[in-house]
Design a protein around this motif. Sequence first.
Motif, PDB file in Angstrom:
ATOM      1  N   VAL A  88       0.989  -1.408   0.148  1.00 20.77           N
ATOM      2  CA  VAL A  88      -0.404  -0.149  -0.313  1.00 20.77           C
ATOM      3  C   VAL A  88       0.769   0.826   0.101  1.00 20.77           C
ATOM      4  O   VAL A  88       0.775   2.153  -0.563  1.00 20.77           O
ATOM      5  N   TYR A  89       1.544   1.157   0.943  1.00 23.77           N
ATOM      6  CA  TYR A  89       2.666   2.310   0.792  1.00 23.77           C
ATOM      7  C   TYR A  89       3.698   2.588  -0.168  1.00 23.77           C
ATOM      8  O   TYR A  89       3.906   3.482  -1.146  1.00 23.77           O
ATOM      9  N   PHE A  90       3.631   1.164  -1.081  1.00 19.78           N
ATOM     10  CA  PHE A  90       4.922   1.684  -2.585  1.00 19.78           C
ATOM     11  C   PHE A  90       3.687   1.944  -3.426  1.00 19.78           C
ATOM     12  O   PHE A  90       4.116   3.058  -4.141  1.00 19.78           O
ATOM     13  N   LEU A  91       2.415   1.995  -3.406  1.00 23.35           N
ATOM     14  CA  LEU A  91       1.720   2.296  -4.197  1.00 23.35           C
ATOM     15  C   LEU A  91       1.005   3.644  -4.537  1.00 23.35           C
ATOM     16  O   LEU A  91       0.935   4.498  -5.701  1.00 23.35           O
ATOM     17  N   GLU A  92       1.567   4.305  -3.560  1.00 21.25           N
ATOM     18  CA  GLU A  92       1.607   5.543  -3.264  1.00 21.25           C
ATOM     19  C   GLU A  92       2.425   6.308  -3.197  1.00 21.25           C
ATOM     20  O   GLU A  92       2.646   8.031  -2.847  1.00 21.25           O
ATOM     21  N   HIS A  93       3.945   5.501  -3.046  1.00 22.80           N
ATOM     22  CA  HIS A  93       5.079   6.786  -2.618  1.00 22.80           C
ATOM     23  C   HIS A  93       6.205   6.171  -3.753  1.00 22.80           C
ATOM     24  O   HIS A  93       6.197   5.496  -4.107  1.00 22.80           O
ATOM     25  N   SER A  94       6.790   7.089  -4.566  1.00 24.48           N
ATOM     26  CA  SER A  94       7.737   6.729  -5.628  1.00 24.48           C
ATOM     27  C   SER A  94       9.327   6.591  -4.554  1.00 24.48           C
ATOM     28  O   SER A  94       9.182   7.592  -3.963  1.00 24.48           O
TER      29      SER A  94
END
Length: 108
Positions: A88-94
């Motif tokens: 979830v984090y990696f889907l929202e943060h580059s």
Amino acid sequence: MKISELFAELSSENRLAILRTLDEEPMTFTSLIKKVDMNSTEATRQLSRLAEARLIEKKGDGNYYNTLLGKLVISSISDLAFISEKSVYFLEHSTSDIPLHLLRQIDS
């Protein structure tokens, strides 16, 4: 081995459990099936697949061991597990601005 073949072998929780368990210590068939809580038929099938993929081997002492390839693969799984757990984090943060050598240390 193709990457798709490797991922196919790693797609089973049972095979991953065997690899992780053998990463801790070599084991006999009986000890291994008790530790991973698997019946002998299923364990035989999974051990056969892992051996065919050359991720594990049974040595003359009767113990199963991770091969050098198996050890390398299991050590790399922690990175993928971290990415999966934090998806979830990696889907929202580059992460494109983080140097690769630091990105590899994220879960350390």
